[in-house]
Write an enzyme that holds these catalytic residues in place. Sequence first.
Site, PDB file in Angstrom:
ATOM      1  N   ASP A   1      31.270 -27.248 -57.980  1.00 40.00           N
ATOM      2  CA  ASP A   1      30.310 -26.206 -57.604  1.00 40.00           C
ATOM      3  C   ASP A   1      30.737 -24.807 -58.036  1.00 40.00           C
ATOM      4  OD1 ASP A   1      28.478 -27.942 -56.313  1.00 40.00           O
ATOM      5  OD2 ASP A   1      29.853 -28.100 -54.631  1.00 40.00           O
TER       6      ASP A   1
ATOM      7  N   HIS B   1      38.878 -29.953 -52.346  1.00 39.27           N
ATOM      8  CA  HIS B   1      38.154 -31.224 -52.395  1.00 39.27           C
ATOM      9  C   HIS B   1      38.928 -32.249 -51.588  1.00 39.27           C
ATOM     10  CE1 HIS B   1      35.982 -34.672 -53.971  1.00 39.27           C
ATOM     11  NE2 HIS B   1      35.057 -33.805 -54.326  1.00 39.27           N
TER      12      HIS B   1
HETATM   13  N1  CMC Z   1      39.084 -21.978 -48.893  1.00 40.30           N
HETATM   14  C1  CMC Z   1      40.124 -21.738 -48.055  1.00 40.30           C
HETATM   15  N2  CMC Z   1      40.854 -22.698 -47.466  1.00 40.30           N
HETATM   16  C2  CMC Z   1      40.515 -23.961 -47.720  1.00 40.30           C
HETATM   17  C3  CMC Z   1      39.436 -24.294 -48.561  1.00 40.30           C
HETATM   18  C4  CMC Z   1      38.718 -23.247 -49.176  1.00 40.30           C
HETATM   19  N3  CMC Z   1      37.693 -23.496 -49.980  1.00 40.30           N
HETATM   20  N4  CMC Z   1      39.312 -25.646 -48.623  1.00 40.30           N
HETATM   21  C5  CMC Z   1      40.273 -26.137 -47.839  1.00 40.30           C
HETATM   22  N5  CMC Z   1      41.011 -25.127 -47.296  1.00 40.30           N
HETATM   23  C6  CMC Z   1      42.201 -25.258 -46.424  1.00 40.30           C
HETATM   24  C7  CMC Z   1      41.806 -25.657 -45.006  1.00 40.30           C
HETATM   25  O1  CMC Z   1      41.591 -24.513 -44.207  1.00 40.30           O
HETATM   26  C8  CMC Z   1      43.007 -26.468 -44.585  1.00 40.30           C
HETATM   27  O2  CMC Z   1      44.048 -25.558 -44.299  1.00 40.30           O
HETATM   28  P1  CMC Z   1      45.143 -25.895 -43.138  1.00 40.30           P
HETATM   29  O3  CMC Z   1      45.856 -27.125 -43.617  1.00 40.30           O
HETATM   30  O4  CMC Z   1      45.994 -24.692 -43.062  1.00 40.30           O
HETATM   31  O5  CMC Z   1      44.346 -26.148 -41.889  1.00 40.30           O
HETATM   32  C9  CMC Z   1      43.405 -27.211 -45.851  1.00 40.30           C
HETATM   33  O6  CMC Z   1      42.970 -26.365 -46.937  1.00 40.30           O
HETATM   34  C10 CMC Z   1      42.763 -28.592 -45.981  1.00 40.30           C
HETATM   35  O7  CMC Z   1      41.357 -28.426 -45.902  1.00 40.30           O
HETATM   36  P2  CMC Z   1      40.356 -29.399 -45.144  1.00 40.30           P
HETATM   37  O8  CMC Z   1      39.163 -28.642 -44.689  1.00 40.30           O
HETATM   38  O9  CMC Z   1      41.101 -30.197 -44.123  1.00 40.30           O
HETATM   39  O10 CMC Z   1      39.965 -30.356 -46.345  1.00 40.30           O
HETATM   40  P3  CMC Z   1      38.788 -31.398 -46.348  1.00 40.30           P
HETATM   41  O11 CMC Z   1      39.230 -32.487 -47.251  1.00 40.30           O
HETATM   42  O12 CMC Z   1      38.376 -31.776 -44.984  1.00 40.30           O
HETATM   43  O13 CMC Z   1      37.556 -30.580 -46.979  1.00 40.30           O
HETATM   44  C11 CMC Z   1      36.193 -29.458 -48.521  1.00 40.30           C
HETATM   45  C12 CMC Z   1      37.219 -30.582 -48.319  1.00 40.30           C
HETATM   46  C13 CMC Z   1      35.601 -29.580 -49.907  1.00 40.30           C
HETATM   47  C14 CMC Z   1      35.074 -29.611 -47.508  1.00 40.30           C
HETATM   48  C15 CMC Z   1      36.911 -28.090 -48.356  1.00 40.30           C
HETATM   49  O14 CMC Z   1      37.914 -27.944 -49.335  1.00 40.30           O
HETATM   50  C16 CMC Z   1      35.946 -26.931 -48.404  1.00 40.30           C
HETATM   51  O15 CMC Z   1      35.384 -26.567 -47.369  1.00 40.30           O
HETATM   52  N6  CMC Z   1      35.716 -26.301 -49.608  1.00 40.30           N
HETATM   53  C17 CMC Z   1      34.696 -25.281 -49.736  1.00 40.30           C
HETATM   54  C18 CMC Z   1      33.320 -25.915 -49.826  1.00 40.30           C
HETATM   55  C19 CMC Z   1      33.083 -26.543 -51.171  1.00 40.30           C
HETATM   56  O16 CMC Z   1      33.367 -25.978 -52.210  1.00 40.30           O
HETATM   57  N7  CMC Z   1      32.505 -27.761 -51.149  1.00 40.30           N
HETATM   58  C20 CMC Z   1      32.151 -28.501 -52.359  1.00 40.30           C
HETATM   59  C21 CMC Z   1      32.989 -29.738 -52.525  1.00 40.30           C
HETATM   60  S1  CMC Z   1      32.870 -30.498 -54.150  1.00 40.30           S
HETATM   61  C22 CMC Z   1      31.235 -31.006 -54.362  1.00 40.30           C
HETATM   62  C23 CMC Z   1      30.661 -31.797 -53.260  1.00 40.30           C
HETATM   63  O17 CMC Z   1      31.281 -32.665 -52.652  1.00 40.30           O
HETATM   64  O18 CMC Z   1      29.490 -31.564 -52.996  1.00 40.30           O
END
Ligand code: CMC
Length: 432
Positions: free
Chosen positions: A367, A308
């Site tokens: 989720d 998140h």
């Molecule tokens: N699985 C594997 N790696 C992950 C995941 C995951 N679910 N989420 C983040 N990471 C890694 C990402 O690859 C990055 O790694 P590195 O630093 O080595 O490049 C690091 O963690 C930081 O991630 P980010 O993508 O920069 O984080 P963000 O704040 O931009 O994204 C997020 C947040 C929720 C989009 C992301 O964690 C994600 O894609 N999660 C899976 C989708 C999901 O479950 N979304 C629902 C969110 S909660 C409800 C809502 O908002 O609707």
Amino acid sequence: MSEEKAVLSIGGKKIEFPILRGTEGDVAIDISKLYEEHRMTTYDPSLANTAVCKSTITYIDGEKGILRYRGIPIEQFVTEKPNFIEAAYLLLSGHLPTREEGESFRQRLTNNELLHENMRHNFRNVPTAAPPMAQLSASLSNLACFHREFLVLDDDDAFMEVSAALISKIRTIAAFIYRRSRGLPYIYPNPNLRYCANFLHMMFSIPYAHYEVSPEVEDALNLIFILHADHEQNCSAATVRTVGSSRANLFASCAAGICALWGSLHGGANVEVMQMLDGIHQGGISPEDCIKMAKDKNDKFRLFGFGHRIYKNYDPRAKILRDACDRVLASIKDTTNDPLLNIARRLEELALSDSYFIDRKLYPNVDFYSGLLLRAMNIPTNMFTVMFAIGRLPGWIAQWKEQHDLVGGRIIRPRQVYMGETETNFTPIEER
Ligand code: CMC
């Protein structure tokens, strides 16, 4: 006493900025005059570190895993068991309704539960396999055609009326989308039923057959809607505020919010989680391999339902839903040995002890467990994000209103750092 300032030193010049402190101690450097006074801007891709508004609706402390609606901890919405409509009223108005206020708001919902019959005909013209989120967004936008009296809102009574209309009608629209996709006759709302029971009745009743809404299912749905009701400046709420800042009407702004929610990194993640759990179960992939894939930077796969932008701790909504899964699933059907629940638990266990997830502070989000509950209620997977949208609607409306009521509020219009061609001449076609 001198006013607290932040100082930026650039090119031998010192620039001072006011500091803004939130009621919970958040500190923000106010750079709003930076461009006007110094022709400089700040660079913050994805707005990960930019507060775009002051808000009094929802508070999150992502490090501690705290979520509060109008100051009330989310856990109290579980112990006190309010109705979703009370929570919606709280978000919209800023206070919990008195008995009279609650009754009058419920009456407004009942008065607004039907759709204009011409609107119902719209569902006929889309393919039965059309994505429900596309239909939901189009239908909310379409409400503007049938309720032109609400296109401009300049008093609080009209605001509460249109809010009730939207919150009531989205449930009827969602149920009609589902019925149409299954070739089932539409079931009209029953004014004698509570919000969630009425939705379940429109989804699952068969004409002339008696349909009893299970109290466990009704309670679980109420909990799911409340847990999704607002989440401060997430992608869809920020979209609603941005669209609303142009003075676009509430229907159009919320329709835009639905489009933002649809994406798999946002509300669409609940569909991805279920497909992932199903894939593991059906495809014979082990949870261990799934974790390996999620960590592999050459693999596009992510562990959906994990991570998140704000929470660097357990998402409190996920904790509540995880506990609800055991309790509710066991009472809805015999799911004490639900293979998908077992896979989810194993994935969580593996991730929470894996340095990749620990170092990045990736925990289950809302989720991760919501889909298991929705599936147990017979809600099909392609309707999961629609359920999220029904829950989130009061939050979007409250965010829109806060933006709308800003004194001197300006259109939201971010800046960019231009990295393209410098001035260049137009090339005539024969010279290209
Ligand atoms: N699985 C594997 N790696 C992950 C995941 C995951 N679910 N989420 C983040 N990471 C890694 C990402 O690859 C990055 O790694 P590195 O630093 O080595 O490049 C690091 O963690 C930081 O991630 P980010 O993508 O920069 O984080 P963000 O704040 O931009 O994204 C997020 C947040 C929720 C989009 C992301 O964690 C994600 O894609 N999660 C899976 C989708 C999901 O479950 N979304 C629902 C969110 S909660 C409800 C809502 O908002 O609707």
